[in-house]
Design an enzyme around this catalytic site. Structure first.
Site, PDB file in Angstrom:
ATOM      1  N   ASP A  11       0.676  -1.505  -0.296  1.00  0.00           N
ATOM      2  CA  ASP A  11       0.248  -0.103  -0.234  1.00  0.00           C
ATOM      3  C   ASP A  11       0.908   1.194   0.294  1.00  0.00           C
ATOM      4  O   ASP A  11       1.684   1.483   0.889  1.00  0.00           O
ATOM      5  CB  ASP A  11      -1.214  -0.260   1.228  1.00  0.00           C
ATOM      6  N   ASP A 119      -3.123   2.144  -5.584  1.00  0.00           N
ATOM      7  CA  ASP A 119      -2.514   2.926  -4.808  1.00  0.00           C
ATOM      8  C   ASP A 119      -2.136   1.288  -3.699  1.00  0.00           C
ATOM      9  O   ASP A 119      -1.033   1.179  -2.928  1.00  0.00           O
ATOM     10  CB  ASP A 119      -2.537   3.463  -3.972  1.00  0.00           C
ATOM     11  N   GLU A 120      -2.510   0.202  -3.865  1.00  0.00           N
ATOM     12  CA  GLU A 120      -2.705  -1.019  -3.340  1.00  0.00           C
ATOM     13  C   GLU A 120      -2.789  -2.576  -4.255  1.00  0.00           C
ATOM     14  O   GLU A 120      -3.828  -2.431  -5.211  1.00  0.00           O
ATOM     15  CB  GLU A 120      -3.586  -0.450  -2.007  1.00  0.00           C
TER      16      GLU A 120
END
Length: 397
Positions: A11, A119-120
């Site tokens: 993350d 974003d992860e």
DNA sequence: TCTGGGGTCCTAGGACCC
DNA sequence: TCTGGGGTCCTAGGACCC
């Protein structure tokens, strides 16, 4: 001997804010808040210095500025996030392929990686002798080459890894077995569990379950009774952290949508304000066009057209139609959206309207492409590293 | 503190068919 | 004339996530 699973949740720390800092280093160390500037805008991401003032995601911008008047407010920049994200996850996918952590795809090996947002991602570290050493090296490489800091949670399951990566941010590297997680998380509120939102947390609190250890004492039958078969079973598995859902390296998009909240409510009643009513209709047309063009660009054809309306009184409704044939023809999508609007237009002020196209036909083929390759097209790409392209540009929240 | 925009998934209920 | 149950497709609403 049982195969020990090692799943990492990766993350990016304050992803949007960091993207802006990388482009403009003068922002570094300052309270950066990414979000719109209108009266109804909310905070998308706050940098860590801003978080120290109590500013957080999904907070109304007006409140954020009261908490932190010196905040630097920056308008979101989709393209910046998408391109940075692609660099990060391409690097991760390539490193996994090079290390041999792969599964079989129709067209060759795919990294054992599920992107779960811009974003992860989850990475299953199969067949690696020293998965933790690999991960540390990978995270260092990503930071060096892109400037993005990844936090990691590592455990035998996605659920535990996801919770773990959040425990020591930023730059977390938390490794837990299921037993260690049960011990460490016992007293934590149930809201730390992804999937337990405000409503479920409230219902559970009403039953006397506020923490994970509370939930572990729950009778599975009681959970089934209050939450139904599917969710009740899931909650019972959450209680002992035994939830285990396999990674999905390739995922298909289900819909494309566009919506807009007005800075001020707009009267939709043509009798009272014909000009405003005409503007709303034009917006529906514009959004339908946008959505259809998005489908064309990606090579998708849909059958389901829907509009969404939120009134000033916060009543939200959707109206949908399923077409007899799949289409990506902008004129067709526009016509359906306008018909829905004309039939279901509210006669009260509205705060939001939107259009969505769904029920895509692309069953035959996964939406994926060469990582870092072409932006769009169902198989567009350079034929290099294959990676899911799935969630294209989900906003953070 | 009055609450964005992009998504996914689940559930309930009705229509329709066999 | 009244009535079955299962399966599928669809709409609508809502919870949830980033």
């Amino acid at each position: 001997m049982a195969v020990r699973r090692v799943i990492a949740h990766l993350d990016a720390d304050a992803f949007y804010a960091t993207c802006h800092e990388l482009r403009d280093p003068s922002l570094k160390g300052r309270p950066v808040v990414v979000g719109g500037s209108g009266p109804r805008s909310i905070v998308t991401t706050a940098s860590y210095p801003a978080r120290r003032f109590g500013v957080g995601s999904a907070m109304p911008m007006s409140r954020a500025l009261r908490l932190c008047p010196e905040a630097v407010v920056i308008a979101p920049d989709r393209e910046l996030y998408t391109s940075t994200s692609q660099r990060v996850w391409t690097l991760v996918a390539e490193a996994m392929l090079a290390a041999g952590a792969v599964c079989d795809g129709e067209e060759g090996p795919i990294a054992h990686l599920e992107q779960a947002g811009i974003d992860e991602a989850y990475a299953e570290l199969v067949r690696l002798e020293k998965p933790l050493a690999f991960l540390r090296g990978l995270i260092a490489d990503v930071r060096e080459q892109t400037g993005i800091q990844l936090s990691a949670g590592v455990s035998p399951s996605r659920l535990i890894s996801k919770i773990s990566s959040d425990l020591e941010k930023p730059a977390a590297f938390v490794v837990l077995s299921r037993e260690q997680a049960l011990e460490r998380l016992a007293g934590r509120p149930l809201s730390i569990v992804p999937g337990i939102g405000p409503k479920a947390a409230e219902t559970l609190a009403g039953l006397g379950f506020r923490t994970l250890s509370d939930l572990a004492r729950a009778e599975p039958a009681a959970l089934l009774e209050h939450f139904g078969e599917s969710r009740g079973t899931w909650l019972a598995q959450v209680a002992d952290l035994s939830v285990d859902v396999p990674l999905q390296p390739v995922r298909l998009r289900k819909s494309i949508s566009s919506e807009n909240t007005f800075e001020q409510d707009v009267d939709a009643d043509a009798a009272r304000d014909p000009e405003a009513a005409a503007r709303l209709r034009e917006q529906i047309e514009q959004m339908a066009l946008e959505v259809a063009q998005g489908a064309v660009r990606r090579g998708f054809r849909g059958r389901n057209v829907a509009i969404k309306v939120r009134t000033a009184a916060w009543r939200t409704y959707t109206r949908a139609t399923t077409l007899p044939q799949y289409t990506d023809e902008p004129a067709r999508v526009v016509a359906e959206a306008l018909r829905l609007w004309d039939e279901h237009r509210p006669d009260e002020p509205v705060r939001l309207i939107g259009v969505r196209l769904g029920s895509f036909e692309h069953v035959e083929r996964a939406e994926r492409g060469a990582a870092g390759g072409a932006q769009d097209g169902p198989d567009g790409g350079t034929g290099g590293v294959r990676q899911l392209r799935l969630v294209l540009d989900p906003a953070e929240g």
